[in-house]
Structures are given as structure tokens and as C-alpha cells.
Design a protein around this motif. Structure first.
Motif, PDB file in Angstrom:
ATOM      1  N   LEU A 102       0.831  -1.202   0.000  1.00 20.74           N
ATOM      2  CA  LEU A 102       0.000   0.000   0.000  1.00 20.74           C
ATOM      3  C   LEU A 102       0.872   1.261   0.000  1.00 20.74           C
ATOM      4  O   LEU A 102       0.623   2.202  -0.768  1.00 20.74           O
ATOM      5  N   ILE A 103       1.901   1.267   0.839  1.00 25.29           N
ATOM      6  CA  ILE A 103       2.819   2.417   0.880  1.00 25.29           C
ATOM      7  C   ILE A 103       3.494   2.605  -0.475  1.00 25.29           C
ATOM      8  O   ILE A 103       3.544   3.712  -1.019  1.00 25.29           O
ATOM      9  N   SER A 104       4.006   1.508  -1.035  1.00 24.97           N
ATOM     10  CA  SER A 104       4.684   1.574  -2.334  1.00 24.97           C
ATOM     11  C   SER A 104       3.758   2.104  -3.419  1.00 24.97           C
ATOM     12  O   SER A 104       4.147   2.943  -4.234  1.00 24.97           O
ATOM     13  N   ARG A 105       2.532   1.631  -3.386  1.00 28.96           N
ATOM     14  CA  ARG A 105       1.541   2.055  -4.396  1.00 28.96           C
ATOM     15  C   ARG A 105       1.261   3.550  -4.283  1.00 28.96           C
ATOM     16  O   ARG A 105       1.178   4.269  -5.287  1.00 28.96           O
ATOM     17  N   ARG A 106       1.121   4.035  -3.052  1.00 25.89           N
ATOM     18  CA  ARG A 106       0.851   5.459  -2.821  1.00 25.89           C
ATOM     19  C   ARG A 106       2.050   6.328  -3.215  1.00 25.89           C
ATOM     20  O   ARG A 106       1.875   7.384  -3.823  1.00 25.89           O
ATOM     21  N   ILE A 107       3.250   5.886  -2.862  1.00 23.64           N
ATOM     22  CA  ILE A 107       4.437   6.681  -3.171  1.00 23.64           C
ATOM     23  C   ILE A 107       4.656   6.767  -4.680  1.00 23.64           C
ATOM     24  O   ILE A 107       5.047   7.821  -5.202  1.00 23.64           O
ATOM     25  N   GLU A 108       4.397   5.689  -5.408  1.00 26.45           N
ATOM     26  CA  GLU A 108       4.549   5.721  -6.865  1.00 26.45           C
ATOM     27  C   GLU A 108       3.561   6.696  -7.495  1.00 26.45           C
ATOM     28  O   GLU A 108       3.905   7.424  -8.427  1.00 26.45           O
ATOM     29  N   GLU A 109       2.346   6.733  -6.990  1.00 26.17           N
ATOM     30  CA  GLU A 109       1.365   7.698  -7.504  1.00 26.17           C
ATOM     31  C   GLU A 109       1.773   9.116  -7.119  1.00 26.17           C
ATOM     32  O   GLU A 109       1.620  10.056  -7.916  1.00 26.17           O
ATOM     33  N   ALA A 110       2.316   9.282  -5.916  1.00 25.05           N
ATOM     34  CA  ALA A 110       2.790  10.601  -5.493  1.00 25.05           C
ATOM     35  C   ALA A 110       3.914  11.089  -6.404  1.00 25.05           C
ATOM     36  O   ALA A 110       3.953  12.266  -6.782  1.00 25.05           O
ATOM     37  N   LEU A 148       7.589   9.293   4.955  1.00 20.90           N
ATOM     38  CA  LEU A 148       7.503   8.037   4.213  1.00 20.90           C
ATOM     39  C   LEU A 148       8.128   8.171   2.825  1.00 20.90           C
ATOM     40  O   LEU A 148       8.842   7.279   2.366  1.00 20.90           O
ATOM     41  N   PHE A 149       7.845   9.288   2.176  1.00 19.52           N
ATOM     42  CA  PHE A 149       8.359   9.513   0.825  1.00 19.52           C
ATOM     43  C   PHE A 149       9.891   9.481   0.831  1.00 19.52           C
ATOM     44  O   PHE A 149      10.510   8.835  -0.020  1.00 19.52           O
ATOM     45  N   LYS A 150      10.499  10.156   1.804  1.00 16.28           N
ATOM     46  CA  LYS A 150      11.965  10.179   1.882  1.00 16.28           C
ATOM     47  C   LYS A 150      12.520   8.805   2.239  1.00 16.28           C
ATOM     48  O   LYS A 150      13.565   8.393   1.716  1.00 16.28           O
ATOM     49  N   LYS A 151      11.805   8.073   3.079  1.00 23.31           N
ATOM     50  CA  LYS A 151      12.255   6.732   3.465  1.00 23.31           C
ATOM     51  C   LYS A 151      12.278   5.801   2.262  1.00 23.31           C
ATOM     52  O   LYS A 151      13.193   4.986   2.100  1.00 23.31           O
ATOM     53  N   VAL A 152      11.274   5.930   1.387  1.00 18.59           N
ATOM     54  CA  VAL A 152      11.158   5.047   0.226  1.00 18.59           C
ATOM     55  C   VAL A 152      12.078   5.485  -0.912  1.00 18.59           C
ATOM     56  O   VAL A 152      12.739   4.655  -1.551  1.00 18.59           O
ATOM     57  N   THR A 153      12.146   6.794  -1.175  1.00 18.73           N
ATOM     58  CA  THR A 153      12.863   7.288  -2.358  1.00 18.73           C
ATOM     59  C   THR A 153      14.243   7.864  -2.056  1.00 18.73           C
ATOM     60  O   THR A 153      15.052   8.045  -2.966  1.00 18.73           O
ATOM     61  N   GLY A 154      14.494   8.202  -0.782  1.00 16.82           N
ATOM     62  CA  GLY A 154      15.754   8.842  -0.433  1.00 16.82           C
ATOM     63  C   GLY A 154      15.743  10.342  -0.644  1.00 16.82           C
ATOM     64  O   GLY A 154      16.768  11.009  -0.449  1.00 16.82           O
ATOM     65  N   THR A 213      13.181  14.158  -0.388  1.00 17.03           N
ATOM     66  CA  THR A 213      11.932  14.791   0.039  1.00 17.03           C
ATOM     67  C   THR A 213      11.052  14.976  -1.194  1.00 17.03           C
ATOM     68  O   THR A 213      11.555  14.981  -2.329  1.00 17.03           O
ATOM     69  N   PRO A 214       9.748  15.130  -1.016  1.00 15.71           N
ATOM     70  CA  PRO A 214       8.876  15.381  -2.177  1.00 15.71           C
ATOM     71  C   PRO A 214       9.318  16.583  -2.995  1.00 15.71           C
ATOM     72  O   PRO A 214       9.303  16.542  -4.233  1.00 15.71           O
ATOM     73  N   SER A 215       9.735  17.662  -2.322  1.00 14.09           N
ATOM     74  CA  SER A 215      10.149  18.875  -3.040  1.00 14.09           C
ATOM     75  C   SER A 215      11.406  18.650  -3.858  1.00 14.09           C
ATOM     76  O   SER A 215      11.506  19.096  -5.011  1.00 14.09           O
ATOM     77  N   SER A 216      12.398  17.955  -3.283  1.00 14.22           N
ATOM     78  CA  SER A 216      13.639  17.712  -4.016  1.00 14.22           C
ATOM     79  C   SER A 216      13.396  16.759  -5.184  1.00 14.22           C
ATOM     80  O   SER A 216      14.019  16.891  -6.247  1.00 14.22           O
ATOM     81  N   PHE A 217      12.491  15.812  -5.001  1.00 15.42           N
ATOM     82  CA  PHE A 217      12.144  14.906  -6.107  1.00 15.42           C
ATOM     83  C   PHE A 217      11.522  15.699  -7.257  1.00 15.42           C
ATOM     84  O   PHE A 217      11.881  15.506  -8.418  1.00 15.42           O
ATOM     85  N   ARG A 218      10.605  16.604  -6.920  1.00 18.49           N
ATOM     86  CA  ARG A 218       9.955  17.426  -7.957  1.00 18.49           C
ATOM     87  C   ARG A 218      10.990  18.298  -8.677  1.00 18.49           C
ATOM     88  O   ARG A 218      10.961  18.397  -9.911  1.00 18.49           O
ATOM     89  N   ASP A 219      11.898  18.904  -7.930  1.00 16.64           N
ATOM     90  CA  ASP A 219      12.933  19.747  -8.546  1.00 16.64           C
ATOM     91  C   ASP A 219      13.806  18.929  -9.491  1.00 16.64           C
ATOM     92  O   ASP A 219      14.164  19.390 -10.574  1.00 16.64           O
ATOM     93  N   GLN A 220      14.128  17.711  -9.086  1.00 19.59           N
ATOM     94  CA  GLN A 220      14.956  16.846  -9.929  1.00 19.59           C
ATOM     95  C   GLN A 220      14.238  16.477 -11.223  1.00 19.59           C
ATOM     96  O   GLN A 220      14.832  16.505 -12.303  1.00 19.59           O
ATOM     97  N   GLU A 221      12.946  16.155 -11.116  1.00 21.56           N
ATOM     98  CA  GLU A 221      12.171  15.786 -12.296  1.00 21.56           C
ATOM     99  C   GLU A 221      12.068  16.959 -13.281  1.00 21.56           C
ATOM    100  O   GLU A 221      12.136  16.766 -14.491  1.00 21.56           O
ATOM    101  N   ARG A 222      11.932  18.146 -12.763  1.00 20.41           N
ATOM    102  CA  ARG A 222      11.824  19.325 -13.642  1.00 20.41           C
ATOM    103  C   ARG A 222      13.137  19.659 -14.331  1.00 20.41           C
ATOM    104  O   ARG A 222      13.144  20.284 -15.386  1.00 20.41           O
ATOM    105  N   SER A 223      14.251  19.233 -13.718  1.00 21.27           N
ATOM    106  CA  SER A 223      15.555  19.537 -14.312  1.00 21.27           C
ATOM    107  C   SER A 223      15.923  18.572 -15.431  1.00 21.27           C
ATOM    108  O   SER A 223      16.851  18.828 -16.191  1.00 21.27           O
TER     109      SER A 223
END
Length: 286
Positions: A227-235, A264-270, A272-282
Motif C-alpha cells: 500500500l505504501i509503495s503504491r501510494r508513493i509511486e502515484e505521489a 515516508l516519501f523520503k524513506k522510500v525514495t531517499g 523529500t517530495p520537493s527535491s524529487f519534484r525539482d529533480q524531475e523538472r531539471s
């Protein structure tokens, strides 16, 4: 030379309960860089690597695909694609809907406990040939192209099952536990809601302990972790493709507490949500 006649026996264990529907076919050729951002479909997709290699993230797990490999996306499975070509590069793919293979959960191309990445080996030329012909039929649209495309698609899926059968034995796949599959389907359908293990167990009329045991045995993880994995992938998909605030992303995937979601997001992906978004935009667009 004597006449040799082989009787046709109707004892095959593999069959379609209904004909699949081809949604589209396409290819990517000679791109120096291609990126498919996090996404989730309500249909199946088949991707075949003709030349080159790439990194695929499917259901939260990373795979390295090379020439002769095929990737299968079941409905509701998050996926992401990265290709960096250092030489010739080509991928052929198609989308499939209305799947119902006897013994496999309706709508799925492969049972969820089968690895979504398959090495085609001696069947590689057939997989490539069927996909190439499907692409040609879609492009030509001459008389009978729909019938031929459907027949080619069914042949493609059948060959994929021949490859899978070597490793898993299809008859054994058909006997996998239905409760584990229904639990996965329940989570896939309701993961954005506030659901608990008790909710799932009550819906399926089994004990929580029994449900957890069967799910982990068949799918390799607990229902809670899935359930956590499914939610984080959608996030990840929402963060990459939208500009909505992080607290809204958290809410959309079932978390009312933004801090808990971020943890949870940082635990799964390493990240934060904000840093992940910044990386995707770059990243350069495909």
C-alpha cells in the motif's frame, strides 16, 4: 514419401476468454535520450527492446533492460522509463485492453507475481516480428487490418506465455491464491482512500493474519508495505506531472498528514517530495 498426418488435439491449457483489444502501436528510434515520466495506465502495455538498453522502474522496482527484453505493464502499475543511447537504439510497443486470459485475473496481461521484465531469448525474433507487423497493420489500415492486428496481438501474447511457462509453468500460475490477488486488486483500486488491513480482511471475509500470510507468500511483501509503495509511486507521478502543493499530493494518495507523508516519501525514495519534484523538472523532456 509417405503421407504424415498429425491429429489436432484440443487439450491446450492456454486460452483467451475474450479477444484482447489493440489500443495503439508505436516505436522510438535513434533518440539520444528518451524519458518516460512516472505514469499509470488503466490498460496493459508491452515494450520490446530491439536495440540499445534502458532503465525501467516498474512497480517501484528498478530493472535494466537490453536488446531482446520485453517489459509488461499491467493496469494500475506505476512505471518510468530512461533511455540513454550510446549507439543504435529502437523500441517497439503497443497498448492492450479488455484482456481476459483463462486463469489470470481479468484485465491483467501477466499475473502480478510474475516478473514484469522477460528475456525473450530464442523467441526474440518472434516477439519483434509480431510487434513490427502490428505496427505496419496499424499504419497501413488496408482491408482486414483490424482482424490481422488482433490475431497478431493474440500470437504475441501467446508467445510471451510460452517464454513465461519455461520458468513458472503456466498451470502452476493458474493455481495461485485468489485471496492474495483480490487483496492486491482491492489496494490498487482503493489506495487513495483511508484503508486498513481490517477493511480489506472484512471485505474478503478472512482474518487479518491469514490475509497477510497469503499476500506475503504470493507477492513477497506485506499488504501494508505494498500500500505504501503504491501510494508513493502515484505521489511521484503527481509531483512530476503537476504543480499542486505537496500537502495536496499527500491528500490525494491517502495521507492527511503532510509531515508523515514526507517522512515516508523520503524513506522510500531517499528524497523529500520537493527535491524529487525539482529533480524531475531539471530532466530534459523526451
Amino acid at each position: 514419401m509417405p503421407k504424415i498426418e498429425i491429429p489436432y488435439s484440443k487439450s491446450d491449457q492456454f486460452s483467451f476468454k475474450r479477444n484482447p483489444e489493440l489500443l495503439f502501436a508505436g516505436q522510438v528510434v535513434d533518440e539520444s535520450f528518451f524519458y518516460g515520466p512516472p505514469q499509470i495506465h488503466d490498460y496493459c502495455e508491452i515494450i520490446y527492446i530491439v536495440e540499445g538498453s534502458g532503465e525501467f522502474i516498474i512497480g517501484g522496482k528498478t530493472y535494466e533492460l537490453h536488446q531482446g527484453d520485453v517489459a509488461i505493464y499491467n493496469p494500475g502499475v506505476p512505471h518510468e522509463e530512461h533511455f540513454r543511447a550510446s549507439g543504435p537504439f529502437k523500441v517497439i510497443y503497443c497498448g492492450v485492453d479488455h484482456l481476459h486470459i483463462d486463469g489470470v485475473p481479468q484485465g491483467m496481461l501477466l499475473p502480478p507475481y510474475v516478473d514484469p521484465v522477460i528475456s525473450c531469448e530464442k523467441y526474440a525474433y518472434k516477439v519483434e516480428s509480431y510487434l513490427s507487423e502490428i505496427l505496419q497493420e496499424c499504419d497501413s489500415q488496408v482491408l482486414g487490418y483490424e482482424t490481422l492486428s488482433t490475431n497478431l496481438l493474440m500470437s504475441l501474447i501467446t508467445v510471451i506465455y510460452r517464454i513465461v511457462d519455461v520458468k513458472h509453468q503456466f498451470q502452476e500460475l493458474k493455481g495461485k491464491n485468489e485471496i492474495a490477488l483480490r487483496t492486491k486488486q482491492f489496494i490498487d483500486k482503493n489506495y487513495t482512500q483511508s484503508i486498513s488491513l481490517k477493511d480489506i480482511a472484512d471485505t474478503l471475509y478472512v482474518s487479518q493474519h491469514h490475509l497477510s500470510h497469503l499476500f506475503k507468500k504470493e507477492l513477497g511483501d506485506s499488504p501494508f508495505n505494498y500500500l505504501i509503495s503504491r501510494r508513493i509511486e502515484e505521489a511521484k507521478r503527481l509531483l512530476a506531472k503537476s504543480t499542486i502543493p505537496v500537502h495536496e499530493v499527500a491528500s490525494k494518495v491517502g495521507y492527511g498528514n503532510e509531515k508523515y507523508f514526507s517522512m515516508l516519501f523520503k524513506k522510500v525514495t531517499g528524497q523529500t517530495p520537493s527535491s524529487f519534484r525539482d529533480q524531475e523538472r531539471s530532466l530534459p523532456s523526451g
